[in-house]
Design a protein around this motif. Structure first.
Motif, PDB file in Angstrom:
ATOM      1  N   HIS A 114     -22.156 -65.483 -10.044  1.00  0.00           N
ATOM      2  CA  HIS A 114     -21.365 -65.475  -8.823  1.00  0.00           C
ATOM      3  C   HIS A 114     -20.298 -66.547  -8.994  1.00  0.00           C
ATOM      4  CE1 HIS A 114     -25.121 -63.681  -7.354  1.00  0.00           C
ATOM      5  NE2 HIS A 114     -24.391 -63.139  -6.412  1.00  0.00           N
ATOM      6  N   TYR A 115     -19.318 -66.511  -8.134  1.00  0.00           N
ATOM      7  CA  TYR A 115     -18.291 -67.552  -8.144  1.00  0.00           C
ATOM      8  C   TYR A 115     -18.376 -68.333  -6.850  1.00  0.00           C
ATOM      9  CZ  TYR A 115     -16.681 -65.360 -12.312  1.00  0.00           C
ATOM     10  OH  TYR A 115     -16.643 -64.861 -13.589  1.00  0.00           O
ATOM     11  N   GLY A 168     -17.242 -56.510   0.385  1.00  0.00           N
ATOM     12  CA  GLY A 168     -18.327 -56.701  -0.570  1.00  0.00           C
ATOM     13  C   GLY A 168     -18.002 -57.682  -1.672  1.00  0.00           C
ATOM     14  N   LYS A 169     -16.813 -58.257  -1.653  1.00  0.00           N
ATOM     15  CA  LYS A 169     -16.409 -59.212  -2.687  1.00  0.00           C
ATOM     16  C   LYS A 169     -16.993 -60.605  -2.439  1.00  0.00           C
ATOM     17  CE  LYS A 169     -13.644 -56.518  -5.067  1.00  0.00           C
ATOM     18  NZ  LYS A 169     -13.790 -56.275  -6.495  1.00  0.00           N
ATOM     19  N   MET A 170     -17.329 -60.896  -1.173  1.00  0.00           N
ATOM     20  CA  MET A 170     -17.928 -62.170  -0.820  1.00  0.00           C
ATOM     21  C   MET A 170     -19.280 -61.873  -0.185  1.00  0.00           C
ATOM     22  SD  MET A 170     -16.464 -65.144   1.691  1.00  0.00           S
ATOM     23  CE  MET A 170     -16.802 -64.190   3.152  1.00  0.00           C
ATOM     24  N   VAL A 171     -20.323 -62.534  -0.668  1.00  0.00           N
ATOM     25  CA  VAL A 171     -21.653 -62.219  -0.162  1.00  0.00           C
ATOM     26  C   VAL A 171     -22.141 -63.182   0.911  1.00  0.00           C
ATOM     27  CG1 VAL A 171     -22.365 -60.947  -2.209  1.00  0.00           C
ATOM     28  CG2 VAL A 171     -22.800 -63.395  -2.100  1.00  0.00           C
ATOM     29  N   GLU A 209     -10.768 -65.282 -12.068  1.00  0.00           N
ATOM     30  CA  GLU A 209      -9.389 -65.102 -11.620  1.00  0.00           C
ATOM     31  C   GLU A 209      -9.340 -64.243 -10.354  1.00  0.00           C
ATOM     32  OE1 GLU A 209     -10.393 -64.601 -14.877  1.00  0.00           O
ATOM     33  OE2 GLU A 209      -9.613 -66.543 -15.534  1.00  0.00           O
ATOM     34  N   GLU A 210     -10.181 -63.203 -10.297  1.00  0.00           N
ATOM     35  CA  GLU A 210     -10.219 -62.365  -9.097  1.00  0.00           C
ATOM     36  C   GLU A 210     -10.746 -63.156  -7.899  1.00  0.00           C
ATOM     37  OE1 GLU A 210     -12.038 -58.148  -7.395  1.00  0.00           O
ATOM     38  OE2 GLU A 210     -12.775 -58.913  -9.308  1.00  0.00           O
ATOM     39  N   ALA A 211     -11.793 -63.939  -8.112  1.00  0.00           N
ATOM     40  CA  ALA A 211     -12.328 -64.767  -7.024  1.00  0.00           C
ATOM     41  C   ALA A 211     -11.270 -65.761  -6.547  1.00  0.00           C
ATOM     42  CB  ALA A 211     -13.590 -65.492  -7.480  1.00  0.00           C
ATOM     43  N   ARG A 212     -10.566 -66.382  -7.479  1.00  0.00           N
ATOM     44  CA  ARG A 212      -9.512 -67.346  -7.113  1.00  0.00           C
ATOM     45  C   ARG A 212      -8.400 -66.661  -6.316  1.00  0.00           C
ATOM     46  NH1 ARG A 212      -8.466 -72.212  -8.419  1.00  0.00           N
ATOM     47  NH2 ARG A 212      -9.838 -72.221 -10.224  1.00  0.00           N
ATOM     48  N   LYS A 213      -7.972 -65.498  -6.784  1.00  0.00           N
ATOM     49  CA  LYS A 213      -6.905 -64.769  -6.092  1.00  0.00           C
ATOM     50  C   LYS A 213      -7.326 -64.449  -4.653  1.00  0.00           C
ATOM     51  CE  LYS A 213      -4.295 -60.426  -6.311  1.00  0.00           C
ATOM     52  NZ  LYS A 213      -4.753 -59.830  -5.069  1.00  0.00           N
ATOM     53  N   LEU A 214      -8.532 -63.947  -4.478  1.00  0.00           N
ATOM     54  CA  LEU A 214      -9.016 -63.608  -3.137  1.00  0.00           C
ATOM     55  C   LEU A 214      -9.138 -64.855  -2.264  1.00  0.00           C
ATOM     56  CD1 LEU A 214     -11.721 -60.972  -4.113  1.00  0.00           C
ATOM     57  CD2 LEU A 214      -9.476 -60.525  -3.070  1.00  0.00           C
ATOM     58  N   ALA A 215      -9.688 -65.929  -2.816  1.00  0.00           N
ATOM     59  CA  ALA A 215      -9.842 -67.170  -2.046  1.00  0.00           C
ATOM     60  C   ALA A 215      -8.494 -67.755  -1.665  1.00  0.00           C
ATOM     61  CB  ALA A 215     -10.659 -68.183  -2.842  1.00  0.00           C
ATOM     62  N   GLU A 216      -7.521 -67.656  -2.547  1.00  0.00           N
ATOM     63  CA  GLU A 216      -6.200 -68.221  -2.271  1.00  0.00           C
ATOM     64  C   GLU A 216      -5.366 -67.356  -1.332  1.00  0.00           C
ATOM     65  OE1 GLU A 216      -4.638 -69.227  -6.146  1.00  0.00           O
ATOM     66  OE2 GLU A 216      -5.797 -71.102  -6.174  1.00  0.00           O
ATOM     67  N   GLU A 217      -5.831 -66.131  -1.030  1.00  0.00           N
ATOM     68  CA  GLU A 217      -5.175 -65.300  -0.026  1.00  0.00           C
ATOM     69  C   GLU A 217      -5.547 -65.722   1.398  1.00  0.00           C
ATOM     70  OE1 GLU A 217      -6.211 -61.258  -0.982  1.00  0.00           O
ATOM     71  OE2 GLU A 217      -4.851 -61.208  -2.702  1.00  0.00           O
ATOM     72  N   ASP A 218      -6.499 -66.610   1.527  1.00  0.00           N
ATOM     73  CA  ASP A 218      -6.924 -67.122   2.829  1.00  0.00           C
ATOM     74  C   ASP A 218      -5.727 -67.804   3.495  1.00  0.00           C
ATOM     75  OD1 ASP A 218      -7.949 -68.800   4.920  1.00  0.00           O
ATOM     76  OD2 ASP A 218      -9.868 -68.929   3.892  1.00  0.00           O
ATOM     77  N   VAL A 250      -9.018 -74.805  -2.574  1.00  0.00           N
ATOM     78  CA  VAL A 250     -10.224 -74.241  -3.166  1.00  0.00           C
ATOM     79  C   VAL A 250     -10.551 -74.884  -4.505  1.00  0.00           C
ATOM     80  CG1 VAL A 250      -9.921 -72.023  -2.016  1.00  0.00           C
ATOM     81  CG2 VAL A 250      -8.996 -72.326  -4.292  1.00  0.00           C
ATOM     82  N   GLU A 251     -11.826 -74.994  -4.758  1.00  0.00           N
ATOM     83  CA  GLU A 251     -12.367 -75.357  -6.063  1.00  0.00           C
ATOM     84  C   GLU A 251     -13.329 -74.234  -6.405  1.00  0.00           C
ATOM     85  OE1 GLU A 251     -14.079 -79.271  -6.168  1.00  0.00           O
ATOM     86  OE2 GLU A 251     -12.394 -80.120  -5.080  1.00  0.00           O
ATOM     87  N   ILE A 252     -13.206 -73.676  -7.592  1.00  0.00           N
ATOM     88  CA  ILE A 252     -14.004 -72.510  -7.963  1.00  0.00           C
ATOM     89  C   ILE A 252     -14.740 -72.777  -9.263  1.00  0.00           C
ATOM     90  CG2 ILE A 252     -13.939 -70.046  -8.514  1.00  0.00           C
ATOM     91  CD1 ILE A 252     -11.389 -69.855  -6.857  1.00  0.00           C
ATOM     92  N   MET A 253     -15.982 -72.335  -9.290  1.00  0.00           N
ATOM     93  CA  MET A 253     -16.776 -72.437 -10.510  1.00  0.00           C
ATOM     94  C   MET A 253     -17.740 -71.265 -10.585  1.00  0.00           C
ATOM     95  SD  MET A 253     -18.960 -75.666  -9.157  1.00  0.00           S
ATOM     96  CE  MET A 253     -17.619 -76.219  -8.116  1.00  0.00           C
ATOM     97  N   ALA A 254     -18.098 -70.883 -11.796  1.00  0.00           N
ATOM     98  CA  ALA A 254     -19.107 -69.854 -11.989  1.00  0.00           C
ATOM     99  C   ALA A 254     -20.475 -70.477 -11.713  1.00  0.00           C
ATOM    100  CB  ALA A 254     -19.049 -69.305 -13.414  1.00  0.00           C
ATOM    101  N   TRP A 255     -21.345 -69.710 -11.065  1.00  0.00           N
ATOM    102  CA  TRP A 255     -22.697 -70.168 -10.757  1.00  0.00           C
ATOM    103  C   TRP A 255     -23.665 -69.087 -11.198  1.00  0.00           C
ATOM    104  CZ3 TRP A 255     -25.897 -69.332  -5.969  1.00  0.00           C
ATOM    105  CH2 TRP A 255     -27.009 -70.178  -5.951  1.00  0.00           C
ATOM    106  N   TYR A 256     -24.629 -69.470 -12.001  1.00  0.00           N
ATOM    107  CA  TYR A 256     -25.587 -68.526 -12.558  1.00  0.00           C
ATOM    108  C   TYR A 256     -26.951 -68.726 -11.911  1.00  0.00           C
ATOM    109  CZ  TYR A 256     -22.110 -68.020 -16.226  1.00  0.00           C
ATOM    110  OH  TYR A 256     -20.952 -67.795 -16.923  1.00  0.00           O
ATOM    111  N   THR A 257     -27.593 -67.618 -11.569  1.00  0.00           N
ATOM    112  CA  THR A 257     -28.965 -67.658 -11.066  1.00  0.00           C
ATOM    113  C   THR A 257     -29.770 -66.644 -11.856  1.00  0.00           C
ATOM    114  OG1 THR A 257     -28.517 -65.987  -9.378  1.00  0.00           O
ATOM    115  CG2 THR A 257     -28.272 -68.298  -8.724  1.00  0.00           C
TER     116      THR A 257
END
Length: 160
Positions: free
Chosen positions: A55-56, A92-95, A120-129, A139-146
């Motif tokens: 997830h991002y 569905g792009k943000m959970v 890049e897609e997560a950043r683009k969507l977040a920066e459209e806010d 925004v600060e974005i990072m990949a998060w693994y579970t």
């Protein structure tokens, strides 16, 4: 002291958001920056290799234009910010998303967890806010693994 009334979408998830962040900052990634790098290489000796989901994590912080004053312009931006978050959830792009409270650093405002194909897609969507565009948030974005199967978001919409 009166607790502020938060929009329904956010207030239910604030505790989970805090847990997600605590897990993120307490965890560690493998040598190459992903948990899979730390997973066992030899299945015969160590058992099955773990599978991860990515997830991002988008941390929202006060931006350069943030001010504590509540003006009609600030109220409009906040309304547009909430509409943006709701659109991201509906797509569905943000959970999950939620505001922070009771933290040491007041610049932390909240977080969103995106399920997109790329950072890049997560950043683009977040920066459209609209709040990000207006400079009230950054925004600060990072990949998060579970580990696969451990997180479920029963109210999240499937990606369109």
């Amino acid at each position: 002291m009166t607790t502020p009334t938060l929009p329904r979408f956010h207030s239910r998830h604030a505790a989970l958001a805090a847990l997600l962040c605590c897990s993120l900052f307490a965890g560690s990634a493998g040598a190459e920056g992903t948990p899979s790098a730390a997973a066992p290489k030899n299945k015969a000796k160590t058992g099955p290799q773990m599978e991860f989901e990515k997830h991002y994590l988008v941390i929202l912080r006060r931006g350069p234009s943030w001010t504590p004053e509540v003006t009609p312009a600030v109220e409009r931006i906040q309304s547009e910010h909430m509409a943006h978050l709701n659109r991201m959830a509906e797509s569905g792009k943000m959970v999950i998303a939620g505001p922070f409270g009771e933290q040491q650093d007041p610049t932390f405002r909240g977080m969103c967890l995106y399920k997109t194909g790329t950072m890049e897609e997560a950043r683009k969507l977040a920066e459209e806010d609209p709040a990000v565009k207006a400079g009230r948030l950054q925004v600060e974005i990072m990949a998060w693994y579970t580990e696969k199967g451990y997180l479920a978001f029963p109210k999240a919409k499937p990606a369109k």
